[in-house]
Design a protein around this motif. Structure first.
Motif, PDB file in Angstrom:
ATOM      1  N   LEU A   1       0.954  -1.053  -0.006  1.00  0.00           N
ATOM      2  CA  LEU A   1      -0.015   0.160   0.273  1.00  0.00           C
ATOM      3  C   LEU A   1       0.841   1.271  -0.003  1.00  0.00           C
ATOM      4  O   LEU A   1       0.551   2.075  -0.806  1.00  0.00           O
ATOM      5  CB  LEU A   1      -1.003   0.249   1.363  1.00  0.00           C
ATOM      6  N   VAL A   2       1.846   1.215   0.824  1.00  0.00           N
ATOM      7  CA  VAL A   2       2.927   2.252   0.741  1.00  0.00           C
ATOM      8  C   VAL A   2       3.336   2.599  -0.551  1.00  0.00           C
ATOM      9  O   VAL A   2       3.641   3.765  -0.936  1.00  0.00           O
ATOM     10  CB  VAL A   2       4.331   2.115   1.713  1.00  0.00           C
ATOM     11  N   GLN A   3       3.806   1.497  -1.301  1.00  0.00           N
ATOM     12  CA  GLN A   3       4.391   1.750  -2.495  1.00  0.00           C
ATOM     13  C   GLN A   3       3.429   2.241  -3.627  1.00  0.00           C
ATOM     14  O   GLN A   3       3.729   3.004  -4.353  1.00  0.00           O
ATOM     15  CB  GLN A   3       5.038   0.476  -3.147  1.00  0.00           C
ATOM     16  N   GLU A   4       2.186   1.654  -3.524  1.00  0.00           N
ATOM     17  CA  GLU A   4       1.275   2.135  -4.542  1.00  0.00           C
ATOM     18  C   GLU A   4       0.654   3.442  -4.420  1.00  0.00           C
ATOM     19  O   GLU A   4       0.223   4.320  -5.137  1.00  0.00           O
ATOM     20  CB  GLU A   4       0.302   0.985  -4.494  1.00  0.00           C
ATOM     21  N   TYR A   5       0.208   3.918  -2.966  1.00  0.00           N
ATOM     22  CA  TYR A   5      -0.545   5.146  -2.932  1.00  0.00           C
ATOM     23  C   TYR A   5       0.350   6.299  -2.023  1.00  0.00           C
ATOM     24  O   TYR A   5      -0.231   7.363  -2.392  1.00  0.00           O
ATOM     25  CB  TYR A   5      -1.607   4.685  -1.987  1.00  0.00           C
ATOM     26  N   SER A   6       1.207   5.938  -1.234  1.00  0.00           N
ATOM     27  CA  SER A   6       1.742   6.976  -0.196  1.00  0.00           C
ATOM     28  C   SER A   6       2.417   8.157  -1.165  1.00  0.00           C
ATOM     29  O   SER A   6       3.274   8.013  -2.224  1.00  0.00           O
ATOM     30  CB  SER A   6       2.877   6.436   0.565  1.00  0.00           C
ATOM     31  N   GLN A   7       2.003   9.438  -0.886  1.00  0.00           N
ATOM     32  CA  GLN A   7       2.646  10.587  -1.479  1.00  0.00           C
ATOM     33  C   GLN A   7       3.711  11.364  -0.574  1.00  0.00           C
ATOM     34  O   GLN A   7       4.299  12.388  -0.865  1.00  0.00           O
ATOM     35  CB  GLN A   7       1.572  11.552  -1.783  1.00  0.00           C
ATOM     36  N   ASP A   8       4.354  10.391   0.593  1.00  0.00           N
ATOM     37  CA  ASP A   8       5.303  10.923   1.376  1.00  0.00           C
ATOM     38  C   ASP A   8       6.747  10.365   0.669  1.00  0.00           C
ATOM     39  O   ASP A   8       6.921   9.213   1.058  1.00  0.00           O
ATOM     40  CB  ASP A   8       5.412  10.557   2.670  1.00  0.00           C
ATOM     41  N   ASP A   9       7.422  10.902  -0.086  1.00  0.00           N
ATOM     42  CA  ASP A   9       8.463  10.333  -0.747  1.00  0.00           C
ATOM     43  C   ASP A   9       9.619   9.898  -0.006  1.00  0.00           C
ATOM     44  O   ASP A   9      10.397   9.235  -0.399  1.00  0.00           O
ATOM     45  CB  ASP A   9       9.411  11.555  -1.920  1.00  0.00           C
ATOM     46  N   THR A  10       9.841  10.781   1.299  1.00  0.00           N
ATOM     47  CA  THR A  10      10.777  10.612   2.173  1.00  0.00           C
ATOM     48  C   THR A  10      10.609   8.941   2.631  1.00  0.00           C
ATOM     49  O   THR A  10      11.411   8.167   2.762  1.00  0.00           O
ATOM     50  CB  THR A  10      10.860  11.550   3.018  1.00  0.00           C
ATOM     51  N   SER A  11       9.384   8.887   3.248  1.00  0.00           N
ATOM     52  CA  SER A  11       9.203   7.583   3.949  1.00  0.00           C
ATOM     53  C   SER A  11       9.010   6.330   3.069  1.00  0.00           C
ATOM     54  O   SER A  11       8.851   5.402   3.299  1.00  0.00           O
ATOM     55  CB  SER A  11       8.012   7.793   4.906  1.00  0.00           C
ATOM     56  N   LYS A  12       8.483   6.638   1.864  1.00  0.00           N
ATOM     57  CA  LYS A  12       7.823   5.820   0.867  1.00  0.00           C
ATOM     58  C   LYS A  12       8.959   4.924   0.677  1.00  0.00           C
ATOM     59  O   LYS A  12       8.834   3.511   0.307  1.00  0.00           O
ATOM     60  CB  LYS A  12       7.417   6.635  -0.581  1.00  0.00           C
ATOM     61  N   ASN A  13      10.591   5.196   0.384  1.00  0.00           N
ATOM     62  CA  ASN A  13      11.558   4.439  -0.119  1.00  0.00           C
ATOM     63  C   ASN A  13      11.970   3.473   1.304  1.00  0.00           C
ATOM     64  O   ASN A  13      12.929   2.635   1.068  1.00  0.00           O
ATOM     65  CB  ASN A  13      12.590   5.451  -0.327  1.00  0.00           C
ATOM     66  N   ASN A  14      11.463   3.869   2.446  1.00  0.00           N
ATOM     67  CA  ASN A  14      11.744   2.881   3.436  1.00  0.00           C
ATOM     68  C   ASN A  14      10.279   2.211   4.171  1.00  0.00           C
ATOM     69  O   ASN A  14      10.182   2.227   5.329  1.00  0.00           O
ATOM     70  CB  ASN A  14      12.255   3.901   4.602  1.00  0.00           C
ATOM     71  N   ASN A  15       9.307   1.935   3.270  1.00  0.00           N
ATOM     72  CA  ASN A  15       8.185   1.194   3.554  1.00  0.00           C
ATOM     73  C   ASN A  15       7.266   1.885   4.419  1.00  0.00           C
ATOM     74  O   ASN A  15       6.658   1.586   5.357  1.00  0.00           O
ATOM     75  CB  ASN A  15       8.600  -0.008   4.154  1.00  0.00           C
ATOM     76  N   GLY A  16       7.262   3.347   4.282  1.00  0.00           N
ATOM     77  CA  GLY A  16       6.550   4.074   5.165  1.00  0.00           C
ATOM     78  C   GLY A  16       6.998   4.699   6.401  1.00  0.00           C
ATOM     79  O   GLY A  16       6.362   5.513   7.170  1.00  0.00           O
ATOM     80  N   TYR A  17       8.144   4.201   6.690  1.00  0.00           N
ATOM     81  CA  TYR A  17       8.810   4.460   7.947  1.00  0.00           C
ATOM     82  C   TYR A  17       8.794   5.908   8.225  1.00  0.00           C
ATOM     83  O   TYR A  17       9.761   6.714   7.548  1.00  0.00           O
ATOM     84  CB  TYR A  17      10.039   3.725   8.230  1.00  0.00           C
ATOM     85  N   VAL A  18       8.271   6.610   9.323  1.00  0.00           N
ATOM     86  CA  VAL A  18       8.346   7.728   9.724  1.00  0.00           C
ATOM     87  C   VAL A  18       9.353   8.168  10.991  1.00  0.00           C
ATOM     88  O   VAL A  18      10.389   9.134  10.635  1.00  0.00           O
ATOM     89  CB  VAL A  18       6.876   8.570   9.932  1.00  0.00           C
ATOM     90  N   GLY A  19       9.272   7.001  11.846  1.00  0.00           N
ATOM     91  CA  GLY A  19      10.414   7.343  12.926  1.00  0.00           C
ATOM     92  C   GLY A  19       9.532   7.315  14.320  1.00  0.00           C
ATOM     93  O   GLY A  19       8.369   7.044  14.246  1.00  0.00           O
ATOM     94  N   PHE A  20      10.115   7.902  15.337  1.00  0.00           N
ATOM     95  CA  PHE A  20       9.471   7.862  16.708  1.00  0.00           C
ATOM     96  C   PHE A  20       8.832   9.259  16.513  1.00  0.00           C
ATOM     97  O   PHE A  20       9.530  10.311  16.508  1.00  0.00           O
ATOM     98  CB  PHE A  20      10.503   7.558  17.696  1.00  0.00           C
ATOM     99  N   VAL A  21       7.432   9.449  17.040  1.00  0.00           N
ATOM    100  CA  VAL A  21       6.697  10.705  16.962  1.00  0.00           C
ATOM    101  C   VAL A  21       6.516  10.808  18.277  1.00  0.00           C
ATOM    102  O   VAL A  21       5.744  10.129  19.366  1.00  0.00           O
ATOM    103  CB  VAL A  21       5.265  10.223  15.986  1.00  0.00           C
ATOM    104  N   PRO A  22       6.763  12.183  18.998  1.00  0.00           N
ATOM    105  CA  PRO A  22       6.261  12.513  20.020  1.00  0.00           C
ATOM    106  C   PRO A  22       5.336  13.283  20.338  1.00  0.00           C
ATOM    107  O   PRO A  22       4.590  13.866  19.144  1.00  0.00           O
ATOM    108  CB  PRO A  22       7.759  13.516  20.605  1.00  0.00           C
ATOM    109  N   SER A  23       4.613  13.625  21.395  1.00  0.00           N
ATOM    110  CA  SER A  23       3.664  14.397  21.187  1.00  0.00           C
ATOM    111  C   SER A  23       3.484  15.756  21.019  1.00  0.00           C
ATOM    112  O   SER A  23       2.557  16.551  20.707  1.00  0.00           O
ATOM    113  CB  SER A  23       2.816  14.164  23.006  1.00  0.00           C
ATOM    114  N   SER A  24       4.931  16.469  21.066  1.00  0.00           N
ATOM    115  CA  SER A  24       5.022  17.815  20.907  1.00  0.00           C
ATOM    116  C   SER A  24       4.894  18.159  19.479  1.00  0.00           C
ATOM    117  O   SER A  24       4.906  19.305  19.056  1.00  0.00           O
ATOM    118  CB  SER A  24       6.568  18.194  21.331  1.00  0.00           C
ATOM    119  N   VAL A  25       4.993  17.296  18.384  1.00  0.00           N
ATOM    120  CA  VAL A  25       4.766  17.564  16.956  1.00  0.00           C
ATOM    121  C   VAL A  25       3.167  17.713  16.781  1.00  0.00           C
ATOM    122  O   VAL A  25       2.398  16.771  16.783  1.00  0.00           O
ATOM    123  CB  VAL A  25       5.325  16.350  16.007  1.00  0.00           C
ATOM    124  N   ALA A  26       2.592  18.928  16.900  1.00  0.00           N
ATOM    125  CA  ALA A  26       1.102  19.122  16.829  1.00  0.00           C
ATOM    126  C   ALA A  26       0.605  18.737  15.585  1.00  0.00           C
ATOM    127  O   ALA A  26      -0.654  18.103  15.755  1.00  0.00           O
ATOM    128  CB  ALA A  26       1.091  20.848  17.026  1.00  0.00           C
TER     129      ALA A  26
END
Length: 545
Positions: A191-216
């Motif tokens: 699904l990541v490869q077919e649909y995702s529009q986040d080019d940065t994470s798309k090349n790593n199977n959609g991996y964003v990283g660790f998300v804290p609560s401070s990212v509004a």
């Protein structure tokens, strides 16, 4: 004796282990792409969230990479003889910054004097669009004085709003398709490869990283992750301000500490953002010290309401809420993170004035590892970009006669003095008169080189830029100001395109000779020294890497 032998063997084992670790580290630095593929495999298998090793390409010089060699001659006819060398150095500084902005790695810009002529030699390694680079380099530097932009941004037109609504409706339909595909059994990675529009994470199977609560902007995703377990995938898309996210949760970890604090700000004439200055800098320092001496946990809120210059928090007793690293200016952040909970510290100086800070809490929040399929919304800023915080004043390098380094007669502080012509004198007095307590930005080639605060309306055509300058910093600022003020134009007198074949051929021969020599040394070490020779060969291999 046996104890000594065991000790020696232990040292040898630890030495070999250390050599092996250094070998792996050197290998990872030289060929990070290979290691990153292994990291991706580990992350997919056990979801450890190991970060990638940065893949920075080697910077090759002009002889190996090819490029252009340009020679310019500076026209210093209208420049006083004593100022010519400084003026040309200023042009060199501008050209170097322009070349850096063009994306050229490791540019080499040098000045030279040939007889009475001043020349600039520019080497552009790896440049592909030589004509564009020539055009950009040859422009005369532009110096501008700009003031804070208080004009409210325009509203979207009906047509622009209709465009946003139409594109966001299409984005929502695409998000529905993603959910339907998930429910039909399609796996998350595809699904990541077919649909995702986040080019940065798309090349790593959609991996964003660790998300804290401070990212509004990702707060809805964080709230979802709090109530779900590792490996869970959201059964519907999660909407945020920027788009729709189909989310997969990974592991959790303890994140950066968050602190809670209140503060009392005492600003002064000339401090950034000080709308109603009541004190000089030294008076503000003394007032902040007096407040610090009085302050305790019981009366801090009352003191903030009575004395603080920060209108955003004065009504709630100076409470800044909870925040993480990077949210505050460096001096404030360092002070509050170094303080103990319940401690009052100060006065702490920043560009806004002097702060008395009361640290009320500290906690380490949980962060969640997130991967996503991202469908982007069209935002207002995509149609109507954010306006610049600065706007032109009409004052430019045309009205600046010269800038020079001076020292304050009383304090010995290093300053930069400005001298305007008649038109500039009138403009500058008008501009500073309407910006007392605010800042004026000085731009060279569209980039700010100094943002001094205005203490008072300035007439007479002379002004000084004050700050914590070293002599070198003041000289650089003065040089840049003069570059935009003095009429130094440059003319291209030589252009040479250099191919990479000569350097590549030399490199190839050197590599072959080096490899052959090293192999012969290794063979000799193995045959003559045997096991110690093997250790030396391993060490040599690590050194080469």
């Amino acid at each position: 004796m046996k104890t000594q032998d065991r000790h020696i063997r232990s040292k040898v084992r630890w030495g070999i282990a250390g050599i092996f670790v250094l070998f792996l580290a050197a290998f990872a630095y030289d060929v990070p792409a290979v290691f990153n593929r292994g990291i991706d495999t580990v992350n997919k298998t056990v979801a450890l969230g190991i970060p990638h090793i940065p893949e920075n390409p080697f910077q090759l010089g002009l002889d190996l990479q090819g490029g252009a060699h340009l020679v310019y001659q500076a026209d210093v006819t209208d420049i006083p003889f004593a100022d010519r060398a400084v003026a040309v150095e200023g042009v060199r500084d501008v050209i170097e910054r322009r070349v850096n902005a063009f994306g050229v790695g490791e540019p080499n810009v040098q000045t030279a004097k040939v007889g009475d002529d001043y020349r600039l030699n520019v080497e552009l390694a790896g440049i592909t669009d030589v004509n564009r680079a020539i055009t950009m380099i040859g422009e005369t530097p532009i110096l501008e004085f700009q003031e804070e932009n208080n004009v409210p941004p325009r509203a979207l037109t009906a047509e622009e709003q209709a465009q946003i609504d139409e594109e966001n409706a299409a984005a929502k339909e695409k998000a529905v398709l993603v959910v339907n595909a998930l429910q039909a059994g399609q796996d998350f990675d595809s699904l990541v490869q077919e649909y995702s529009q986040d080019d940065t994470s798309k090349n790593n199977n959609g991996y964003v990283g660790f998300v804290p609560s401070s990212v509004a902007v990702l707060a809805p995703i964080y709230e979802w992750a709090q109530t779900h377990a590792e490996g869970d995938v959201s059964q519907d898309t999660i909407e945020t301000d920027i788009g729709y996210h189909l989310v997969k949760r990974g592991v959790e970890q303890e994140g950066e500490p968050q602190v809670a604090a209140s503060h009392i700000l005492v600003c002064y004439l000339g401090a950034s953002g000080c709308a109603n200055p009541l004190y000089t800098k030294e008076e503000a320092r003394a007032k902040a010290q007096d407040i610090f001496d009085q302050a305790n946990a019981d009366n801090f809120a009352q003191l903030a309401q009575e004395f603080s210059s920060d209108p955003s928090v004065v009504e709630n007793g100076g409470d800044l809420g909870t925040f993480g690293k990077g949210a505050m200016v460096p001096a404030f952040e360092e002070a509050v993170y170094n303080a103990e909970v319940g401690q009052i510290v100060g006065p702490v100086e920043s560009q806004f004035g002097f702060h008395v800070i009361y640290k009320t809490g500290e906690s380490a929040e949980t962060e969640y590892e997130i991967s996503h399929v991202f469908i982007r919304k069209t935002l207002d800023t995509d149609i109507l970009p954010s306006q610049s915080p600065w706007m032109p004043t009409g004052l430019s390098g045309k009205q600046l006669e010269r800038a020079e380094v001076v020292t304050d007669g009383n304090t010995g502080a290093v300053q930069v003095s400005l001298q305007f012509d008649q038109e500039g004198t009138e403009l500058f007095e008008e501009i500073t008169g309407r910006n007392v307590g605010k800042s004026i930005a000085i731009f060279l080639d569209g980039a700010p080189i100094s943002i001094p605060s205005v203490n008072q309306a300035i007439g007479g055509g002379r002004a000084v830029i004050t700050g914590s300058f070293t002599v070198k910093e003041a000289q650089v600022l003065s040089q840049r100001l003069n570059t935009g003020a003095l009429p130094v134009s440059i003319e291209l007198i030589s252009q040479q395109s250099i191919g990479a074949s000569l350097g590549a051929e030399s490199l190839s021969k050197s590599m072959k000779a080096g490899i052959l020599g090293i192999l012969l040394v290794m063979v000799f070490m193995l045959l003559y020294y045997r096991l110690p020779g093997l250790v030396s060969v391993i060490s040599l291999a690590i050194y080469i890497i």
